[in-house]
Write a protein that holds these residues in place. Structure first.
Motif, mmCIF file in Angstrom:
data_model
loop_
_atom_site.group_PDB
_atom_site.id
_atom_site.type_symbol
_atom_site.label_atom_id
_atom_site.label_comp_id
_atom_site.label_asym_id
_atom_site.label_seq_id
_atom_site.Cartn_x
_atom_site.Cartn_y
_atom_site.Cartn_z
ATOM 1 N N ILE A 1 35.887 7.737 34.856
ATOM 2 C CA ILE A 1 35.765 8.073 36.283
ATOM 3 C C ILE A 1 36.791 7.310 37.119
ATOM 4 N N THR A 2 36.988 6.026 36.847
ATOM 5 C CA THR A 2 37.863 5.222 37.698
ATOM 6 C C THR A 2 39.348 5.333 37.361
ATOM 7 N N HIS A 3 39.671 5.872 36.169
ATOM 8 C CA HIS A 3 41.075 5.935 35.775
ATOM 9 C C HIS A 3 41.586 7.339 35.457
ATOM 10 N N HIS A 4 40.718 8.309 35.412
ATOM 11 C CA HIS A 4 41.186 9.673 35.123
ATOM 12 C C HIS A 4 40.624 10.714 36.077
ATOM 13 N N GLU A 5 39.321 10.812 36.150
ATOM 14 C CA GLU A 5 38.709 11.885 36.926
ATOM 15 C C GLU A 5 39.005 11.794 38.417
ATOM 16 N N VAL A 6 39.344 10.630 38.882
ATOM 17 C CA VAL A 6 39.585 10.426 40.305
ATOM 18 C C VAL A 6 41.008 10.851 40.710
ATOM 19 N N LEU A 7 41.879 11.051 39.746
ATOM 20 C CA LEU A 7 43.287 11.318 40.048
ATOM 21 C C LEU A 7 43.548 12.786 40.351
ATOM 22 N N GLY A 8 44.189 13.034 41.488
ATOM 23 C CA GLY A 8 44.655 14.372 41.828
ATOM 24 C C GLY A 8 43.594 15.382 42.219
ATOM 25 N N VAL A 9 42.395 14.935 42.536
ATOM 26 C CA VAL A 9 41.309 15.850 42.893
ATOM 27 C C VAL A 9 41.525 16.445 44.281
ATOM 28 N N SER A 10 41.787 15.577 45.234
ATOM 29 C CA SER A 10 41.998 16.007 46.621
ATOM 30 C C SER A 10 42.647 14.859 47.381
ATOM 31 N N ALA A 11 43.140 15.160 48.557
ATOM 32 C CA ALA A 11 43.742 14.117 49.391
ATOM 33 C C ALA A 11 42.703 13.049 49.748
ATOM 34 N N ARG A 12 41.482 13.463 49.989
ATOM 35 C CA ARG A 12 40.399 12.521 50.332
ATOM 36 C C ARG A 12 40.129 11.547 49.184
ATOM 37 N N VAL A 13 40.044 12.072 47.965
ATOM 38 C CA VAL A 13 39.771 11.230 46.801
ATOM 39 C C VAL A 13 40.983 10.349 46.494
ATOM 40 N N ASP A 14 42.184 10.907 46.635
ATOM 41 C CA ASP A 14 43.389 10.103 46.427
ATOM 42 C C ASP A 14 43.428 8.930 47.398
#
Length: 125
Positions: A52-65
């Motif tokens: 979750i902290t090193h893969h799934e969070v990357l490139g999801v949306s501007a908010r998550v970035d």
């Protein structure tokens, strides 16, 4: 929203653990560095945390970035604060230089985390 909530909880818990570990470590630079790295590697043993902290969070949306970048900046500042307490001569340095050193250190740890997560996901690598 679920990813943001999970990420926020994981990072807040990890930050609290890291801060406590660094604060409890002997003041010497090497001792604090070892304690901090040990805390990070211990957290990375949990495949959910790593994923979750090193893969799934990357490139999801501007908010998550933005959330991810803010967390990286926060961890960089935390590390530099503890390094300063360990005697690393940061006083008198340009604030931006200290931020960049912290971010570079954080980026190196994040890369270790990504490699560790990939190895866990595919142990034959």
């Amino acid at each position: 929203d679920l990813l943001v909530a999970c990420y926020g909880t994981l990072m807040a818990d990890y930050r609290a653990r890291l801060d406590a570990v660094l604060a409890a470590a002997p003041a010497a630079l090497e001792a604090r560095a070892r304690a901090g790295l040990g805390c990070f590697l211990e957290a990375m043993r949990d495949p959910r945390f790593a994923r979750i902290t090193h893969h799934e969070v990357l490139g999801v949306s501007a908010r998550v970035d933005a959330l991810h970048v803010a967390a990286l900046q926060d961890f960089a500042a935390l590390m530099m604060d503890h390094l300063g307490r360990a005697g690393v001569p940061l006083a008198g340095r340009d604030r931006r230089e200290v931020e960049l050193i912290g971010l570079a250190t954080q980026a190196g740890l994040s890369r270790i985390g990504s490699v560790a997560d990939a190895a866990t996901a595919n142990p034959l690598r």
